[in-house]
Design a protein around this motif. Structure first.
Motif, mmCIF file in Angstrom:
data_model
loop_
_atom_site.group_PDB
_atom_site.id
_atom_site.type_symbol
_atom_site.label_atom_id
_atom_site.label_comp_id
_atom_site.label_asym_id
_atom_site.label_seq_id
_atom_site.Cartn_x
_atom_site.Cartn_y
_atom_site.Cartn_z
ATOM 1 N N ASP A 5 12.370 23.619 -7.791
ATOM 2 C CA ASP A 5 11.146 22.972 -7.275
ATOM 3 C C ASP A 5 10.120 22.698 -8.594
ATOM 4 O OD1 ASP A 5 10.854 25.584 -7.836
ATOM 5 O OD2 ASP A 5 9.448 25.928 -6.377
ATOM 6 N N GLY A 6 10.617 22.898 -9.815
ATOM 7 C CA GLY A 6 9.533 22.523 -10.772
ATOM 8 C C GLY A 6 9.934 21.141 -11.475
ATOM 9 N N SER A 7 11.010 20.448 -10.950
ATOM 10 C CA SER A 7 11.717 19.188 -11.465
ATOM 11 C C SER A 7 10.505 18.218 -11.220
ATOM 12 C CB SER A 7 12.744 19.007 -11.019
ATOM 13 O OG SER A 7 12.751 18.678 -9.418
ATOM 14 N N PHE A 8 10.507 16.892 -11.812
ATOM 15 C CA PHE A 8 9.820 15.957 -11.692
ATOM 16 C C PHE A 8 9.986 15.233 -10.194
ATOM 17 C CE2 PHE A 8 9.109 11.283 -12.196
ATOM 18 C CZ PHE A 8 7.686 11.196 -12.205
ATOM 19 N N GLY A 9 9.002 15.102 -9.656
ATOM 20 C CA GLY A 9 9.035 14.177 -8.250
ATOM 21 C C GLY A 9 9.978 15.001 -7.162
ATOM 22 N N PHE A 10 9.805 16.526 -7.470
ATOM 23 C CA PHE A 10 10.545 17.195 -6.413
ATOM 24 C C PHE A 10 10.090 16.928 -4.846
ATOM 25 C CE2 PHE A 10 10.642 21.275 -3.837
ATOM 26 C CZ PHE A 10 12.016 21.510 -3.891
ATOM 27 N N ILE A 43 0.853 -1.192 0.000
ATOM 28 C CA ILE A 43 0.091 -0.122 -0.078
ATOM 29 C C ILE A 43 0.861 1.037 0.028
ATOM 30 C CG2 ILE A 43 -1.406 1.428 1.212
ATOM 31 C CD1 ILE A 43 -2.789 -1.336 2.364
ATOM 32 N N SER A 44 1.917 1.168 0.748
ATOM 33 C CA SER A 44 2.789 2.306 0.694
ATOM 34 C C SER A 44 3.569 2.681 -0.449
ATOM 35 C CB SER A 44 3.795 2.061 2.027
ATOM 36 O OG SER A 44 2.981 2.094 3.056
ATOM 37 N N LEU A 45 3.920 1.684 -1.066
ATOM 38 C CA LEU A 45 4.625 1.761 -2.455
ATOM 39 C C LEU A 45 3.482 2.133 -3.548
ATOM 40 C CD1 LEU A 45 7.123 -1.334 -2.410
ATOM 41 C CD2 LEU A 45 7.648 1.276 -2.151
ATOM 42 N N GLY A 46 2.427 1.743 -3.475
ATOM 43 C CA GLY A 46 1.250 2.351 -4.081
ATOM 44 C C GLY A 46 1.082 3.605 -4.278
ATOM 45 N N VAL A 47 0.909 4.131 -2.821
ATOM 46 C CA VAL A 47 0.699 5.526 -2.709
ATOM 47 C C VAL A 47 2.000 6.556 -3.068
ATOM 48 C CG1 VAL A 47 0.362 7.256 -0.737
ATOM 49 C CG2 VAL A 47 -0.913 5.200 -1.044
ATOM 50 N N LEU A 48 3.255 5.920 -2.912
ATOM 51 C CA LEU A 48 4.157 6.707 -3.315
ATOM 52 C C LEU A 48 4.432 6.871 -4.870
ATOM 53 C CD1 LEU A 48 6.904 7.882 -2.781
ATOM 54 C CD2 LEU A 48 7.983 5.720 -2.927
ATOM 55 N N VAL A 49 3.992 5.579 -5.714
ATOM 56 C CA VAL A 49 4.174 5.549 -7.067
ATOM 57 C C VAL A 49 3.012 6.433 -7.782
ATOM 58 C CG1 VAL A 49 3.641 4.221 -9.118
ATOM 59 C CG2 VAL A 49 5.409 3.496 -7.008
ATOM 60 N N GLY A 50 1.623 6.446 -7.119
ATOM 61 C CA GLY A 50 0.630 7.173 -7.557
ATOM 62 C C GLY A 50 0.889 8.668 -7.281
ATOM 63 N N THR A 51 1.515 8.970 -6.161
ATOM 64 C CA THR A 51 1.688 10.225 -5.913
ATOM 65 C C THR A 51 3.031 11.079 -6.972
ATOM 66 O OG1 THR A 51 1.304 10.022 -3.606
ATOM 67 C CG2 THR A 51 2.577 12.282 -4.181
ATOM 68 N N VAL A 52 3.897 10.203 -7.190
ATOM 69 C CA VAL A 52 4.850 10.735 -8.011
ATOM 70 C C VAL A 52 4.541 10.682 -9.318
ATOM 71 C CG1 VAL A 52 7.211 10.182 -9.217
ATOM 72 C CG2 VAL A 52 6.900 10.045 -6.511
ATOM 73 N N PHE A 101 12.819 15.594 -2.359
ATOM 74 C CA PHE A 101 13.168 16.493 -1.283
ATOM 75 C C PHE A 101 12.736 15.975 0.157
ATOM 76 C CE2 PHE A 101 12.365 20.432 1.054
ATOM 77 C CZ PHE A 101 13.485 21.117 1.081
ATOM 78 N N GLY A 102 11.531 15.367 0.204
ATOM 79 C CA GLY A 102 10.893 14.942 1.416
ATOM 80 C C GLY A 102 12.189 13.859 1.946
ATOM 81 N N PHE A 103 12.700 13.170 1.072
ATOM 82 C CA PHE A 103 13.423 12.089 1.299
ATOM 83 C C PHE A 103 14.664 12.636 1.859
ATOM 84 C CE2 PHE A 103 16.490 8.827 0.260
ATOM 85 C CZ PHE A 103 16.350 7.948 1.088
ATOM 86 N N ALA A 104 15.120 13.505 1.285
ATOM 87 C CA ALA A 104 16.639 14.021 1.423
ATOM 88 C C ALA A 104 16.318 14.657 3.022
ATOM 89 C CB ALA A 104 17.016 15.053 0.527
ATOM 90 N N ALA A 105 14.985 15.597 3.144
ATOM 91 C CA ALA A 105 14.888 16.042 4.439
ATOM 92 C C ALA A 105 14.891 14.913 5.471
ATOM 93 C CB ALA A 105 13.786 17.023 4.528
ATOM 94 N N CYS A 106 14.433 13.733 5.448
ATOM 95 C CA CYS A 106 14.323 12.934 6.265
ATOM 96 C C CYS A 106 15.452 12.340 6.671
ATOM 97 C CB CYS A 106 13.169 11.827 5.523
ATOM 98 S SG CYS A 106 13.157 10.361 7.028
ATOM 99 N N VAL A 107 16.374 11.980 5.631
ATOM 100 C CA VAL A 107 17.681 11.734 5.854
ATOM 101 C C VAL A 107 18.648 12.585 6.777
ATOM 102 C CG1 VAL A 107 19.975 10.918 4.660
ATOM 103 C CG2 VAL A 107 17.775 9.931 3.775
ATOM 104 N N ALA A 108 18.341 14.011 6.292
ATOM 105 C CA ALA A 108 19.122 14.958 6.835
ATOM 106 C C ALA A 108 18.668 15.215 8.538
ATOM 107 C CB ALA A 108 18.963 16.291 6.272
ATOM 108 N N LEU A 109 17.426 15.023 8.632
ATOM 109 C CA LEU A 109 16.962 14.839 10.167
ATOM 110 C C LEU A 109 17.714 13.796 10.900
ATOM 111 C CD1 LEU A 109 13.229 16.136 9.791
ATOM 112 C CD2 LEU A 109 15.165 17.507 10.776
ATOM 113 N N VAL A 110 17.490 12.702 10.238
ATOM 114 C CA VAL A 110 18.180 11.344 10.989
ATOM 115 C C VAL A 110 19.732 11.538 11.276
ATOM 116 C CG1 VAL A 110 18.627 8.867 10.602
ATOM 117 C CG2 VAL A 110 16.472 9.687 10.232
ATOM 118 N N LEU A 111 20.308 12.334 10.355
ATOM 119 C CA LEU A 111 21.737 12.426 10.357
ATOM 120 C C LEU A 111 22.088 13.429 11.494
ATOM 121 C CD1 LEU A 111 23.191 12.362 6.886
ATOM 122 C CD2 LEU A 111 23.210 10.321 8.637
#
Length: 92
Positions: free
Chosen positions: A55-60, A31-40, A64-74
């Motif tokens: 911010d106009g690039s495909f899948g920004f 379900i999570s992967l389906g929502v991710l693919v559908g959103t992208v 960006f959300g993934f990069a922000a999450c990784v930055a917060l964990v680090l």
């Protein structure tokens, strides 16, 4: 109360929470992967009005959300190293 008399399933499933069962975990991933693919993919149908260019690039939003999450964990790992106390800090 003796739940074994009420619950008629196999003994090993009586104490398993529904979120740790392998079938449920696979379903949540699907379900999570389906929502991710559908959103992208929905990003393709949106007319972007970028303010900063990138911010106009495909899948920004996804990358960006993934990069922000990784930055917060680090950052939290670094902060944990700075604020860590010895195990016997509160012992007398």
């Amino acid at each position: 109360m003796d739940w074994s008399k009420i619950f008629k399933g196999p003994k090993n499933q009586m104490h398993d929470h529904w979120l740790v069962r392998p079938g449920t975990v696979r379903g949540i991933w699907a379900i999570s992967l389906g929502v991710l693919v559908g959103t992208v993919l929905a990003d393709l149908s949106i007319d972007h009005n970028p303010k900063f260019g990138i911010d106009g690039s495909f899948g920004f939003a996804a990358w960006f959300g993934f990069a922000a999450c990784v930055a917060l964990v680090l950052l939290s790992k670094l902060l944990g190293l700075l604020l860590k106390r010895p195990d016997d800090y509160y012992d007398d």
